[in-house]
Design an enzyme around this catalytic site. Structure first.
Site, PDB file in Angstrom:
ATOM      1  N   ARG A 153       0.959  -1.158   0.077  1.00 24.56           N
ATOM      2  CA  ARG A 153      -0.314   0.361   0.090  1.00 24.56           C
ATOM      3  C   ARG A 153       0.619   1.178   0.148  1.00 24.56           C
ATOM      4  NH1 ARG A 153      -4.157  -2.171  -1.261  1.00 24.56           N
ATOM      5  NH2 ARG A 153      -5.609  -3.614  -0.847  1.00 24.56           N
ATOM      6  N   GLU A 206      -3.085   7.990  -3.966  1.00 26.37           N
ATOM      7  CA  GLU A 206      -3.743   7.806  -5.053  1.00 26.37           C
ATOM      8  C   GLU A 206      -5.016   8.018  -5.379  1.00 26.37           C
ATOM      9  OE1 GLU A 206      -4.133   2.850  -5.620  1.00 26.37           O
ATOM     10  OE2 GLU A 206      -1.968   2.958  -4.356  1.00 26.37           O
ATOM     11  N   HIS A 242      -1.797   0.491 -10.090  1.00 23.95           N
ATOM     12  CA  HIS A 242      -2.045  -0.235  -8.644  1.00 23.95           C
ATOM     13  C   HIS A 242      -2.756  -1.923  -9.687  1.00 23.95           C
ATOM     14  CE1 HIS A 242      -3.801  -0.403  -4.660  1.00 23.95           C
ATOM     15  NE2 HIS A 242      -4.077  -1.906  -5.354  1.00 23.95           N
TER      16      HIS A 242
HETATM   17  P1  NAD Z   1      -0.141 -11.338   4.358  1.00 25.47           P
HETATM   18  O1  NAD Z   1      -1.174 -11.115   6.040  1.00 25.47           O
HETATM   19  O2  NAD Z   1      -0.722 -12.552   4.316  1.00 25.47           O
HETATM   20  O3  NAD Z   1       0.897 -10.879   5.147  1.00 25.47           O
HETATM   21  C1  NAD Z   1       1.532  -9.711   5.665  1.00 25.47           C
HETATM   22  C2  NAD Z   1       2.296 -10.388   6.513  1.00 25.47           C
HETATM   23  O4  NAD Z   1       2.710  -9.079   7.683  1.00 25.47           O
HETATM   24  C3  NAD Z   1       1.676 -10.953   7.687  1.00 25.47           C
HETATM   25  O5  NAD Z   1       3.051 -11.980   7.862  1.00 25.47           O
HETATM   26  C4  NAD Z   1       2.585  -9.907   8.799  1.00 25.47           C
HETATM   27  O6  NAD Z   1       2.646 -10.415  10.241  1.00 25.47           O
HETATM   28  C5  NAD Z   1       3.263  -8.837   8.597  1.00 25.47           C
HETATM   29  N1  NAD Z   1       3.054  -7.729   9.272  1.00 25.47           N
HETATM   30  C6  NAD Z   1       2.283  -7.348   9.538  1.00 25.47           C
HETATM   31  N2  NAD Z   1       1.827  -5.813  10.418  1.00 25.47           N
HETATM   32  C7  NAD Z   1       3.961  -5.970  10.683  1.00 25.47           C
HETATM   33  C8  NAD Z   1       4.446  -5.070  10.707  1.00 25.47           C
HETATM   34  N3  NAD Z   1       4.680  -3.682  10.985  1.00 25.47           N
HETATM   35  N4  NAD Z   1       5.890  -5.280  10.172  1.00 25.47           N
HETATM   36  C9  NAD Z   1       6.572  -5.731   9.882  1.00 25.47           C
HETATM   37  N5  NAD Z   1       5.225  -7.188   8.963  1.00 25.47           N
HETATM   38  C10 NAD Z   1       4.368  -7.207   9.530  1.00 25.47           C
HETATM   39  O7  NAD Z   1      -0.850 -10.502   3.273  1.00 25.47           O
HETATM   40  P2  NAD Z   1      -0.788 -10.897   1.857  1.00 25.47           P
HETATM   41  O8  NAD Z   1      -2.198 -11.432   1.256  1.00 25.47           O
HETATM   42  O9  NAD Z   1       0.605 -11.766   1.630  1.00 25.47           O
HETATM   43  O10 NAD Z   1      -0.870  -9.385   1.520  1.00 25.47           O
HETATM   44  C11 NAD Z   1      -0.230  -7.938   2.106  1.00 25.47           C
HETATM   45  C12 NAD Z   1      -0.203  -6.717   1.557  1.00 25.47           C
HETATM   46  O11 NAD Z   1      -0.492  -6.525  -0.615  1.00 25.47           O
HETATM   47  C13 NAD Z   1      -2.231  -6.426   1.451  1.00 25.47           C
HETATM   48  O12 NAD Z   1      -2.296  -6.062   3.578  1.00 25.47           O
HETATM   49  C14 NAD Z   1      -2.265  -5.712   1.017  1.00 25.47           C
HETATM   50  O13 NAD Z   1      -1.994  -4.586   1.528  1.00 25.47           O
HETATM   51  C15 NAD Z   1      -1.661  -5.929  -0.050  1.00 25.47           C
HETATM   52  N6  NAD Z   1      -1.747  -6.146  -1.656  1.00 25.47           N
HETATM   53  C16 NAD Z   1      -1.548  -5.246  -2.630  1.00 25.47           C
HETATM   54  C17 NAD Z   1      -2.236  -5.589  -3.871  1.00 25.47           C
HETATM   55  C18 NAD Z   1      -1.679  -5.037  -4.928  1.00 25.47           C
HETATM   56  O14 NAD Z   1      -2.792  -4.554  -6.373  1.00 25.47           O
HETATM   57  N7  NAD Z   1      -0.780  -3.690  -5.079  1.00 25.47           N
HETATM   58  C19 NAD Z   1      -2.828  -6.426  -4.100  1.00 25.47           C
HETATM   59  C20 NAD Z   1      -3.350  -7.606  -3.157  1.00 25.47           C
HETATM   60  C21 NAD Z   1      -2.426  -7.339  -1.427  1.00 25.47           C
END
Ligand code: NAD
Length: 322
Positions: free
Chosen positions: A242, A271, A289
């Site tokens: 994000r 955005e 995005h």
């Molecule tokens: P997920 O929940 O499987 O993984 C997130 C990881 O981040 C977890 O392991 C969690 O422990 C860790 N985390 C949480 N807070 C933290 C912190 N303060 N410091 C370090 N690590 C921390 O999620 P995911 O499915 O891998 O997705 C990750 C992110 O990607 C989503 O939250 C979303 O915002 C983003 N995303 C973006 C797009 C895009 O179109 N660009 C698409 C999908 C997801």
């Protein structure tokens, strides 16, 4: 009486059809753009909707919940749910669901595409060639960086972070280091990954830093001016999580002044606006995005969002409660 659902913008037909097949009454925002808060409040106030299927571009908070008190589930068409005031929803007994997993491989592949765009200088080379500047092979022209034997620093070793680690470890022979609030031993074993208990340590050692944390208060501006300065001058930063996780103004500054070598972003702090100067930088690769934008992923997200609503209406536990 048929259950009523408001869908804030058209999603792939497969998800719509699942809901229609159940005999639910659907109203879909007819405009191909996100509704402004006022417009959404007005739309939701028209009927006693039982559910709302919303998108990451909708800001869902108290005003929206007030406008449709009958809706006890908001199904977000995204894995991230930073656009929803989850605590506020909980207070009101409103369930929030998301679409995890459906887009993991897709976002990871886009992330790797961004990494390669930087290290192989694809976008710069493409633009140079199209402009008619190519006058023949040259030994020192547009030199990039090899990934083999280099170190990737994963920030957030969840679903997407792990898939990125899988591709670059097995595909390119990169070493994996990571930072996460929760240590992940399976990830360490699978990718011979080294855990660092502090984000700064990862930044100092990585040749490529790839961000996969959710947007939370604790991750807003996780990458700021001071942290950019800790990175190697030769390092690249990639963000498909994000936008607000990076201080984008500080990043533009760092890219301009050679603090790091390059950055690739699929998400932006404000955005769809970009920080001043970002679009002019040759060492930045930017995509709008679209990391999850494949037919497969978007279709599966639609199926998941609809599955969550159907389960809720049928008195079952939705599979993806936030
Ligand atoms: P997920 O929940 O499987 O993984 C997130 C990881 O981040 C977890 O392991 C969690 O422990 C860790 N985390 C949480 N807070 C933290 C912190 N303060 N410091 C370090 N690590 C921390 O999620 P995911 O499915 O891998 O997705 C990750 C992110 O990607 C989503 O939250 C979303 O915002 C983003 N995303 C973006 C797009 C895009 O179109 N660009 C698409 C999908 C997801």
């Amino acid at each position: 009486m048929a259950k009523k659902i408001y869908i804030t913008r058209r999603i792939p037909e497969i998800g719509i059809k699942m809901l229609q097949d159940k005999g639910y009454e659907l109203d879909i925002n007819p405009k191909d753009r996100p509704l402004k808060e006022k417009e959404l409040v007005r739309a939701l106030g028209k009927k006693p909707y039982d559910a709302v299927l919303c998108l990451l571009t909708d800001q869902i908070g108290a005003k929206i919940f007030d406008s449709v008190p009958t809706a006890k589930i908001f199904a977000n068409y995204a894995v991230g749910f930073n656009n929803i005031a989850v605590e506020e929803a909980k207070k009101r007994g409103v369930m929030i669901t998301n679409t995890p997993g459906a887009l993991t491989d897709t976002v990871a592949e886009h992330t790797v595409a961004l990494i390669l765009s930087l290290t192989c200088r694809i976008v710069e080379g493409d633009s140079f060639t199209r402009k008619g500047k190519y006058e023949g092979w040259a030994p020192m022209h547009l030199l990039g960086t090899d990934l083999k034997g280099k170190t990737i620093g994963i920030l957030g070793a969840g679903r997407i972070g792990a898939r990125v680690a899988h591709i670059v470890k097995n595909g390119f022979g990169m070493n994996v280091i990571y930072y996460d609030v929760a240590r992940n031993e399976e990830f360490e074993k699978e990718y011979e990954a080294k855990y660092f208990g502090a984000v700064d340590e990862v930044l100092k050692e990585a040749d490529v830093v790839s961000i996969h944390v959710p947007l939370l208060d604790s991750t807003r501006h996780l990458i700021n001016k001071e942290r950019l300065a800790m990175m190697k001058k030769t390092a690249y930063l990639v963000n498909t999580s994000r936008g607000p996780v990076i201080d984008e103004v500080a990043l533009v500054d760092a890219l301009k002044n050679g603090v790091i070598r390059g950055a690739a972003l699929d998400v932006f702090e404000n955005e769809p606006k970009l920080a001043k100067g970002l679009a002019k930088l040759d060492n930045a690769v930017i995509t709008p995005h679209i990391a999850s934008a494949t037919e497969k992923a978007r279709g599966e997200m639609a199926i998941l969002a609809s599955t969550n609503i159907i389960a809720f209406f049928e008195g079952k536990t939705p599979p993806n409660i936030v």
